[in-house]
Design a protein around this motif. Sequence first.
Motif, PDB file in Angstrom:
ATOM      1  N   GLY A  19       0.474  -0.916  -0.250  1.00 20.11           N
ATOM      2  CA  GLY A  19      -0.186  -0.492   0.088  1.00 20.11           C
ATOM      3  C   GLY A  19       0.629   1.140  -0.391  1.00 20.11           C
ATOM      4  O   GLY A  19       0.591   2.363  -0.023  1.00 20.11           O
ATOM      5  N   ASP A  20       1.721   1.068   0.027  1.00 16.39           N
ATOM      6  CA  ASP A  20       2.749   2.496   0.412  1.00 16.39           C
ATOM      7  C   ASP A  20       3.137   2.739  -1.510  1.00 16.39           C
ATOM      8  O   ASP A  20       2.414   2.778  -1.969  1.00 16.39           O
ATOM      9  N   PHE A  21       2.904   4.399  -1.466  1.00 14.05           N
ATOM     10  CA  PHE A  21       3.551   5.037  -2.710  1.00 14.05           C
ATOM     11  C   PHE A  21       4.840   5.189  -2.942  1.00 14.05           C
ATOM     12  O   PHE A  21       5.059   5.904  -1.643  1.00 14.05           O
ATOM     13  N   ILE A  22       5.290   5.458  -3.930  1.00 20.97           N
ATOM     14  CA  ILE A  22       6.396   5.688  -3.963  1.00 20.97           C
ATOM     15  C   ILE A  22       6.224   6.628  -5.042  1.00 20.97           C
ATOM     16  O   ILE A  22       5.900   6.212  -6.402  1.00 20.97           O
ATOM     17  N   LYS A  23       7.106   7.775  -5.157  1.00 21.33           N
ATOM     18  CA  LYS A  23       6.963   9.166  -6.002  1.00 21.33           C
ATOM     19  C   LYS A  23       7.809   9.559  -6.586  1.00 21.33           C
ATOM     20  O   LYS A  23       8.888   9.744  -5.790  1.00 21.33           O
ATOM     21  N   ALA A  24       8.042   9.372  -7.451  1.00 23.10           N
ATOM     22  CA  ALA A  24       9.957   9.971  -8.325  1.00 23.10           C
ATOM     23  C   ALA A  24       9.142  11.014 -10.089  1.00 23.10           C
ATOM     24  O   ALA A  24       8.283  11.084 -10.389  1.00 23.10           O
ATOM     25  N   VAL A  25      10.241  11.979  -9.462  1.00 23.22           N
ATOM     26  CA  VAL A  25      10.279  13.567 -10.134  1.00 23.22           C
ATOM     27  C   VAL A  25      11.683  13.585 -10.463  1.00 23.22           C
ATOM     28  O   VAL A  25      12.228  13.716 -10.515  1.00 23.22           O
ATOM     29  N   LEU A  26      12.200  13.963 -11.867  1.00 23.46           N
ATOM     30  CA  LEU A  26      12.670  14.676 -12.534  1.00 23.46           C
ATOM     31  C   LEU A  26      12.971  15.504 -13.117  1.00 23.46           C
ATOM     32  O   LEU A  26      12.585  16.213 -13.554  1.00 23.46           O
ATOM     33  N   GLN A  27      13.797  16.661 -13.036  1.00 29.78           N
ATOM     34  CA  GLN A  27      14.041  17.968 -13.141  1.00 29.78           C
ATOM     35  C   GLN A  27      14.858  18.440 -14.092  1.00 29.78           C
ATOM     36  O   GLN A  27      16.297  17.630 -13.978  1.00 29.78           O
ATOM     37  N   ASN A  28      15.083  19.207 -15.262  1.00 24.60           N
ATOM     38  CA  ASN A  28      15.767  19.234 -15.992  1.00 24.60           C
ATOM     39  C   ASN A  28      16.645  20.107 -15.727  1.00 24.60           C
ATOM     40  O   ASN A  28      16.372  20.934 -14.094  1.00 24.60           O
ATOM     41  N   PRO A  29      17.918  20.869 -15.897  1.00 25.97           N
ATOM     42  CA  PRO A  29      18.587  22.045 -15.672  1.00 25.97           C
ATOM     43  C   PRO A  29      18.190  22.950 -15.866  1.00 25.97           C
ATOM     44  O   PRO A  29      18.656  23.871 -14.797  1.00 25.97           O
ATOM     45  N   ALA A  30      17.028  23.258 -15.909  1.00 30.09           N
ATOM     46  CA  ALA A  30      16.097  24.674 -15.778  1.00 30.09           C
ATOM     47  C   ALA A  30      15.614  24.117 -14.690  1.00 30.09           C
ATOM     48  O   ALA A  30      14.693  25.697 -13.793  1.00 30.09           O
ATOM     49  N   GLY A  31      15.143  23.451 -13.656  1.00 33.53           N
ATOM     50  CA  GLY A  31      14.221  23.137 -12.530  1.00 33.53           C
ATOM     51  C   GLY A  31      12.734  22.985 -13.275  1.00 33.53           C
ATOM     52  O   GLY A  31      11.952  22.444 -12.496  1.00 33.53           O
ATOM     53  N   THR A  32      12.949  22.962 -14.716  1.00 31.68           N
ATOM     54  CA  THR A  32      11.425  21.801 -15.851  1.00 31.68           C
ATOM     55  C   THR A  32      11.468  20.788 -15.090  1.00 31.68           C
ATOM     56  O   THR A  32      12.252  19.610 -15.398  1.00 31.68           O
ATOM     57  N   LYS A  33       9.916  19.420 -14.507  1.00 33.17           N
ATOM     58  CA  LYS A  33       9.924  18.597 -14.560  1.00 33.17           C
ATOM     59  C   LYS A  33       9.449  18.132 -15.549  1.00 33.17           C
ATOM     60  O   LYS A  33       8.706  18.725 -16.563  1.00 33.17           O
ATOM     61  N   VAL A  34      10.413  17.366 -15.521  1.00 31.58           N
ATOM     62  CA  VAL A  34      10.511  16.277 -16.979  1.00 31.58           C
ATOM     63  C   VAL A  34       9.423  14.829 -16.532  1.00 31.58           C
ATOM     64  O   VAL A  34       9.190  14.393 -17.650  1.00 31.58           O
ATOM     65  N   SER A  35       9.657  14.290 -15.883  1.00 30.51           N
ATOM     66  CA  SER A  35       8.886  13.606 -15.340  1.00 30.51           C
ATOM     67  C   SER A  35       8.332  13.514 -13.670  1.00 30.51           C
ATOM     68  O   SER A  35       8.881  13.551 -13.173  1.00 30.51           O
ATOM     69  N   TYR A  36       7.157  12.864 -13.864  1.00 25.52           N
ATOM     70  CA  TYR A  36       6.290  12.782 -12.340  1.00 25.52           C
ATOM     71  C   TYR A  36       5.948  11.859 -12.690  1.00 25.52           C
ATOM     72  O   TYR A  36       4.721  11.368 -13.256  1.00 25.52           O
ATOM     73  N   GLU A  37       6.379  10.581 -11.381  1.00 27.73           N
ATOM     74  CA  GLU A  37       5.245   9.006 -11.500  1.00 27.73           C
ATOM     75  C   GLU A  37       5.361   8.840  -9.895  1.00 27.73           C
ATOM     76  O   GLU A  37       6.235   8.803  -9.185  1.00 27.73           O
ATOM     77  N   MET A  38       4.475   7.688 -10.056  1.00 30.48           N
ATOM     78  CA  MET A  38       4.104   7.512  -8.806  1.00 30.48           C
ATOM     79  C   MET A  38       4.041   5.649  -8.719  1.00 30.48           C
ATOM     80  O   MET A  38       3.296   5.009  -9.871  1.00 30.48           O
ATOM     81  N   LYS A  39       4.518   4.862  -8.139  1.00 31.13           N
ATOM     82  CA  LYS A  39       3.909   3.883  -8.269  1.00 31.13           C
ATOM     83  C   LYS A  39       3.837   3.176  -6.644  1.00 31.13           C
ATOM     84  O   LYS A  39       3.791   3.337  -5.290  1.00 31.13           O
ATOM     85  N   THR A  40       2.802   2.082  -7.119  1.00 30.07           N
ATOM     86  CA  THR A  40       2.296   0.675  -5.353  1.00 30.07           C
ATOM     87  C   THR A  40       2.815   0.088  -4.960  1.00 30.07           C
ATOM     88  O   THR A  40       3.211  -0.774  -5.955  1.00 30.07           O
ATOM     89  N   ILE A  41       3.159   0.053  -3.904  1.00 35.61           N
ATOM     90  CA  ILE A  41       3.926  -1.563  -3.266  1.00 35.61           C
ATOM     91  C   ILE A  41       2.950  -2.107  -2.611  1.00 35.61           C
ATOM     92  O   ILE A  41       1.662  -2.223  -2.830  1.00 35.61           O
ATOM     93  N   ASN A  42       3.160  -3.596  -4.203  1.00 36.98           N
ATOM     94  CA  ASN A  42       1.834  -4.783  -3.341  1.00 36.98           C
ATOM     95  C   ASN A  42       2.385  -5.693  -2.350  1.00 36.98           C
ATOM     96  O   ASN A  42       1.101  -5.909  -2.552  1.00 36.98           O
ATOM     97  N   THR A  43       3.084  -5.551  -1.915  1.00 37.70           N
ATOM     98  CA  THR A  43       3.619  -6.810  -1.132  1.00 37.70           C
ATOM     99  C   THR A  43       4.529  -5.963  -0.044  1.00 37.70           C
ATOM    100  O   THR A  43       5.000  -5.705  -0.521  1.00 37.70           O
ATOM    101  N   ASP A  44       4.222  -6.657   1.067  1.00 36.57           N
ATOM    102  CA  ASP A  44       5.311  -6.157   2.051  1.00 36.57           C
ATOM    103  C   ASP A  44       7.066  -6.460   1.505  1.00 36.57           C
ATOM    104  O   ASP A  44       6.665  -7.301   1.266  1.00 36.57           O
ATOM    105  N   GLU A  45       7.639  -5.757   1.667  1.00 41.35           N
ATOM    106  CA  GLU A  45       8.807  -6.470   1.019  1.00 41.35           C
ATOM    107  C   GLU A  45      10.252  -5.514   2.117  1.00 41.35           C
ATOM    108  O   GLU A  45      10.074  -5.093   2.535  1.00 41.35           O
TER     109      GLU A  45
END
Length: 407
Positions: free
Chosen positions: A277-303
């Motif tokens: 149930g945990d959510f992991i969010k990843a954001v990538l910013q370019n040299p100008a500080g602009t977001k290139v990518s925003y993605e979120m994944k959900t953990i499906n089992t205890d790890e």
Amino acid sequence: MITFKRLIIVIFLLAVQTGVCFAQSGYGITTNPPIELILPVSCRLEENCWLVNYPDIDLTEGLKDYSNGIFTYNGNLGTEIAIQSLPQMQKGIPVVAAQDGTVVFTTNNVEDNLPLAQGINVNELPFCGNSVVLEHGMGWQTVYCHLKKGSVSVKKGDFVRKGNKIAEVGASGRAVFPHLYFTVLGDGVSFDPFTGRQLSVNEGAEGKTEMKRYKPFWSPAVKDILPYREVAVVNVGVATEDPTLDSVKEGEYQDVEIQTDANSIVLWIYGFHFQKGDFIKAVLQNPAGTKVSYEMKTINTDEREKVVFFRVLKPNDGWKAGKYKGSFEVMRPGSKLVYEYSTSFEIEESPAPVDEEALRRKEQIYKTRVRKRRSVQVLKKLYEQERLPAQFKDREELIKRLKGPAQ
């Protein structure tokens, strides 16, 4: 209004209830610890080492760490302090005596699991691998496990001072990642240094259950640097391929080079105790500080240990050369932020494309010139020996070259 008599009765009842609670839990009255401990690894917590497992204080089939979380595993009697990767282990991270003591046991010749546990059934290995046991008096000992082969620098009978190096963090014994497994023993019974609780049951006189409890064993200075975490993020990084748990632990992506012609970039996060149930969010910013990518994944089992990665495709306008920033957030259901981490990396300008045909022609021209030069050298030698074949004697330009200095 509460009368004095009623107040005395209330206090008495509270005392009885407290006594019942202690009796049910099996623990006696809390007292000061007989030994005070420092951190047994010479490192900076949450910079180059991390607490990844606490002792399990639940004596049943369940599990519970000292903060009533599940940052442990069933039956765990030790504190595990991990480092990032094998390259860090190979550089050497010192293990130090947690308190003054005398060495009563060492092992130093067990191989580290390199590569990490690949093709190895670690359950068939001796648990501690390379180890040191220190005696502190009055039946108290500290045990240091999974040490790097050949790193133990003390021998049986040595007296060592608190903070002195005794070995280095390794991956020997039942270790699938480089870390120290640290245990506190009192008369052969394990204790949790975070709570002072005894972690196994003693049968006392007449079959009575005896359970001791002290105040926490850590020194005040150590308590100040031991923040409780629900998740331990040990490392984050970037790659050009989908990473595996083993490749991350072996440090394959420490110095990865990325150029502007890359079709994609992979952001990854490596940690312990991700929960379903945990959510992991990843954001990538370019040299100008602009977001290139925003993605979120959900953990499906205890790890207990896991690498999570995010593939980012090349933008329509391509990668810009410069410094990029990757940011991660780990959140529990209900949007509770439990960890955040970031990393930066460079994307370099790709070299200009190579004209293969031009290179081929240039190489052919060079080879032709070399052949001609060698032919002239052979003819010159024959000319000097007056053995020049007749078909070359009438070629005036050639004769002039042969009479001249060596080519």
